[in-house]
Design an enzyme around this catalytic site. Structure first.
Site, PDB file in Angstrom:
ATOM      1  N   GLU A 230       0.884  -1.176   0.000  1.00 19.00           N
ATOM      2  CA  GLU A 230       0.000   0.000   0.000  1.00 19.00           C
ATOM      3  C   GLU A 230       0.910   1.210   0.000  1.00 19.00           C
ATOM      4  O   GLU A 230       1.605   1.460   0.993  1.00 19.00           O
ATOM      5  CB  GLU A 230      -0.913  -0.003   1.234  1.00 19.00           C
ATOM      6  N   CYS A 265      -2.116   9.172   3.405  1.00 18.09           N
ATOM      7  CA  CYS A 265      -1.939   8.709   2.026  1.00 18.09           C
ATOM      8  C   CYS A 265      -3.153   9.059   1.189  1.00 18.09           C
ATOM      9  O   CYS A 265      -3.037   9.387   0.016  1.00 18.09           O
ATOM     10  CB  CYS A 265      -1.679   7.204   2.016  1.00 18.09           C
TER      11      CYS A 265
HETATM   12  P1  NAD Z   1       8.873   5.096   3.902  1.00 20.41           P
HETATM   13  O1  NAD Z   1       8.688   4.296   2.685  1.00 20.41           O
HETATM   14  O2  NAD Z   1      10.043   5.997   3.988  1.00 20.41           O
HETATM   15  O3  NAD Z   1       8.996   4.140   5.182  1.00 20.41           O
HETATM   16  C1  NAD Z   1       7.997   3.201   5.515  1.00 20.41           C
HETATM   17  C2  NAD Z   1       8.627   2.076   6.312  1.00 20.41           C
HETATM   18  O4  NAD Z   1       9.567   1.396   5.490  1.00 20.41           O
HETATM   19  C3  NAD Z   1       9.390   2.522   7.549  1.00 20.41           C
HETATM   20  O5  NAD Z   1       9.150   1.596   8.589  1.00 20.41           O
HETATM   21  C4  NAD Z   1      10.840   2.482   7.089  1.00 20.41           C
HETATM   22  O6  NAD Z   1      11.753   2.271   8.153  1.00 20.41           O
HETATM   23  C5  NAD Z   1      10.802   1.274   6.159  1.00 20.41           C
HETATM   24  N1  NAD Z   1      11.876   1.270   5.144  1.00 20.41           N
HETATM   25  C6  NAD Z   1      12.520   2.343   4.607  1.00 20.41           C
HETATM   26  N2  NAD Z   1      13.434   1.905   3.707  1.00 20.41           N
HETATM   27  C7  NAD Z   1      13.368   0.568   3.676  1.00 20.41           C
HETATM   28  C8  NAD Z   1      14.058  -0.440   2.931  1.00 20.41           C
HETATM   29  N3  NAD Z   1      15.024  -0.143   2.050  1.00 20.41           N
HETATM   30  N4  NAD Z   1      13.716  -1.739   3.142  1.00 20.41           N
HETATM   31  C9  NAD Z   1      12.733  -2.057   4.017  1.00 20.41           C
HETATM   32  N5  NAD Z   1      12.072  -1.155   4.760  1.00 20.41           N
HETATM   33  C10 NAD Z   1      12.369   0.149   4.583  1.00 20.41           C
HETATM   34  O7  NAD Z   1       7.508   5.891   4.135  1.00 20.41           O
HETATM   35  P2  NAD Z   1       7.154   6.925   5.297  1.00 20.41           P
HETATM   36  O8  NAD Z   1       7.857   8.207   4.988  1.00 20.41           O
HETATM   37  O9  NAD Z   1       7.331   6.288   6.628  1.00 20.41           O
HETATM   38  O10 NAD Z   1       5.578   7.118   5.092  1.00 20.41           O
HETATM   39  C11 NAD Z   1       5.019   8.010   4.201  1.00 20.41           C
HETATM   40  C12 NAD Z   1       4.612   7.313   2.915  1.00 20.41           C
HETATM   41  O11 NAD Z   1       3.764   6.225   3.195  1.00 20.41           O
HETATM   42  C13 NAD Z   1       3.839   8.204   1.977  1.00 20.41           C
HETATM   43  O12 NAD Z   1       4.269   7.998   0.665  1.00 20.41           O
HETATM   44  C14 NAD Z   1       2.406   7.739   2.147  1.00 20.41           C
HETATM   45  O13 NAD Z   1       1.547   7.991   1.067  1.00 20.41           O
HETATM   46  C15 NAD Z   1       2.621   6.275   2.333  1.00 20.41           C
HETATM   47  N6  NAD Z   1       1.446   5.660   2.974  1.00 20.41           N
HETATM   48  C16 NAD Z   1       0.639   4.843   2.242  1.00 20.41           C
HETATM   49  C17 NAD Z   1      -0.517   4.300   2.824  1.00 20.41           C
HETATM   50  C18 NAD Z   1      -1.466   3.411   2.049  1.00 20.41           C
HETATM   51  O14 NAD Z   1      -2.278   2.724   2.666  1.00 20.41           O
HETATM   52  N7  NAD Z   1      -1.414   3.412   0.738  1.00 20.41           N
HETATM   53  C19 NAD Z   1      -0.806   4.594   4.147  1.00 20.41           C
HETATM   54  C20 NAD Z   1       0.037   5.431   4.854  1.00 20.41           C
HETATM   55  C21 NAD Z   1       1.184   5.958   4.269  1.00 20.41           C
END
Ligand code: NAD
Length: 461
Positions: A230, A265
């Protein structure tokens, strides 16, 4: 020695809400060993037993609701009311899954003549990686169906606000055998990558940015994991010439833009309005934004909290500055609840931006903050084209008094769900639609979520 990181209160950045130890690769390794061992017995428990344990956990979570809500506000920044909704929905979800389990797990007769049955089997260890904007609900949505279906789960929230989730896991664990559910706080680069690539993880459920989602998919492909993604969004709202822009509609639109300070999001991130209604919409929206009170989420008068972290604050304030430098009209509204403490938190007043075009950064990017571009259009065909001019496809909304027109527009918008005269979440937790395009793919509603964490196998008599 393992690193530690401070969890900061975004409404008062001098306040450390908690200091957490960052998981090393060895910690993840150990957690996966534990999870794999626990799976041997947990997967053989009956759905009724798992349901009963989840019900007990939900009851304890309910008793801890005020404590959990306050902790969540302190580490995340959301106003109390919004934070409480997240925790409440997480508890409700636990209860719903518990209620569904006995019926869902029954074998299904798919061919009576032979006969052939479809039976479900838990897959093994599930890893859940979640973002900082809504770490509790978005983790519960994944790990509750996972463990309910008989898997074990390791959850990794983002490091900016992991404390409430960790507390919830502690409470749930009063009712689970050791190793069934574990929370690990760690960086994406170390803990996240390890979870996404380790062979012992059979299913990975990720919620976060599209960029990280791509990386996870790549890592997961090496051991052909089942992947649930997601991802990001850039939701458009199309306001037609006949839209009813009364007070209720404007309140719903404001909520769709500014809920959680825009760090959602599925927030409205671009508004396309018929040129004949531009002035009226901007005037009404500006009046509504002016009623927003920005401050510490723990104070009941606050209607919008701070941004969650330094990186997001710098990005959003930089984005607004760049709009001003480009000569766009930035209308900043709202009230500072407590001006002397304004610079003590990541506070940003809400803004409406006029004059932006399709190529402007604010229209193209996912701003994840309280700033919204309002762009006029002349014909609806053009509005649809612009709405679809994005790699994302999470949600959208159409604002019109004509139901047929709304359906015709909805048919053409590339989004997982389209709302009419609203832009929000489904009030019923059973209903969910996945994003499309680069916003990911997943089915997280009710039985579909349970199915995701199981393999269906045939049994022929
Ligand atoms: P992010 O992708 O930076 O991080 C999300 C998670 O992934 C964190 O726990 C982070 O530590 C982990 N992560 C980062 N790099 C990684 C890697 N290389 N391998 C594995 N894990 C890794 O996102 P964010 O800044 O925490 O959140 C904001 C984003 O999330 C926005 O783009 C938002 O739209 C999206 N989001 C989507 C939904 C949905 O349901 N579609 C819901 C909420 C947030």
């Amino acid at each position: 020695m393992a690193d530690t990181t401070d969890v900061i209160n975004p409404a008062k950045i001098s306040e450390v809400v908690g200091r957490v130890r960052m998981a090393t690769e060895a910690d993840v390794d150990h957690a996966l060993d534990q999870a794999q061992a626990a799976f041997q017995t947990w997967s053989r428990t009956t759905p009724e037993e798992r349901a009963s344990r989840l019900c007990d956990a939900a009851r304890d979570l309910r008793s801890a609701l005020p404590e959990l809500t306050r902790l969540f506000v302190r580490e995340n920044g959301k106003p109390l009311r919004e934070a409480e909704i997240d925790i409440r929905r997480s508890i409700e979800l636990t209860e719903i899954v518990a209620k569904d389990l006995p019926q869902w797990s029954k074998p299904e007769l798919i061919e009576p003549d032979q006969p052939v049955w479809a039976r479900r089997r838990a897959r093994g260890v599930a890893a859940v990686i979640s973002p900082w904007n809504s770490p509790v609900l978005l983790s519960f949505k994944r790990f509750i169906p996972a463990i309910g279906a008989g898997n074990t789960a390791v959850v990794k929230p983002a490091t900016y606000c992991p404390l409430t989730l960790v507390r919830c896991v502690e409470i749930i664990n009063r009712h689970l055998p050791s190793g069934v559910l574990q929370a690990l706080i760690g960086s994406g680069a170390v803990a996240g990558e390890k979870l996404a690539s380790d062979k012992r993880v059979r299913t990975i459920a990720f919620t976060g940015s599209t960029e990280t989602g791509r990386r996870i998919m790549e890592l997961a492909s090496r051991s052909v994991k089942k992947v649930f993604l997601e991802l990001g969004g850039n939701d458009p709202a199309i306001v037609s010439s006949d839209a009813k822009l009364d007070e209720d509609a404007i309140a719903r639109m404001t909520h769709g833009i500014l809920r959680a300070s825009g760090q959602v999001c599925v927030a409205i991130k671009r508004i396309y309005v018929h040129h004949s209604r531009l002035n009226e919409l901007v005037e009404k929206l500006a009046r509504s934004f002016d009623r927003v009170v920005v401050g510490n989420g723990l104070i009941p008068e606050t209607t919008m909290g701070p941004l969650n972290n330094r990186a997001q604050f710098d990005f959003v304030t930089g984005l607004i500055d760049r709009c001003t430098q480009k000569g766009l009209v930035v209308m900043t509204k709202g009230r500072k609840l407590f001006p002397p403490a304004w610079n003590e938190g990541f506070f940003v007043l809400p803004s409406i931006v006029l004059g932006a075009g399709e190529d402007d950064e604010l229209v193209r990017c996912e701003q994840f903050g309280p700033v919204i571009p309002v762009v006029p259009f002349v014909n609806e065909h053009d509005a649809i084209e612009r709405a679809n001019n994005t790699p994302y496809g999470l949600r959208a909304s159409v604002w019109t008094a004509d139901r047929h027109r709304a359906e015709a527009l909805a048919d053409q918008i590339e989004a997982g769900a389209v709302f009419l005269n609203d832009h929000g979440i489904f009030s019923n937790l059973h209903i969910e639609f996945p994003g499309i395009k680069q916003s990911g793919f997943s089915r997280e509603s009710r039985w579909a979520a349970l199915d995701h964490y199981t393999d269906t196998y045939g049994f022929a008599e």
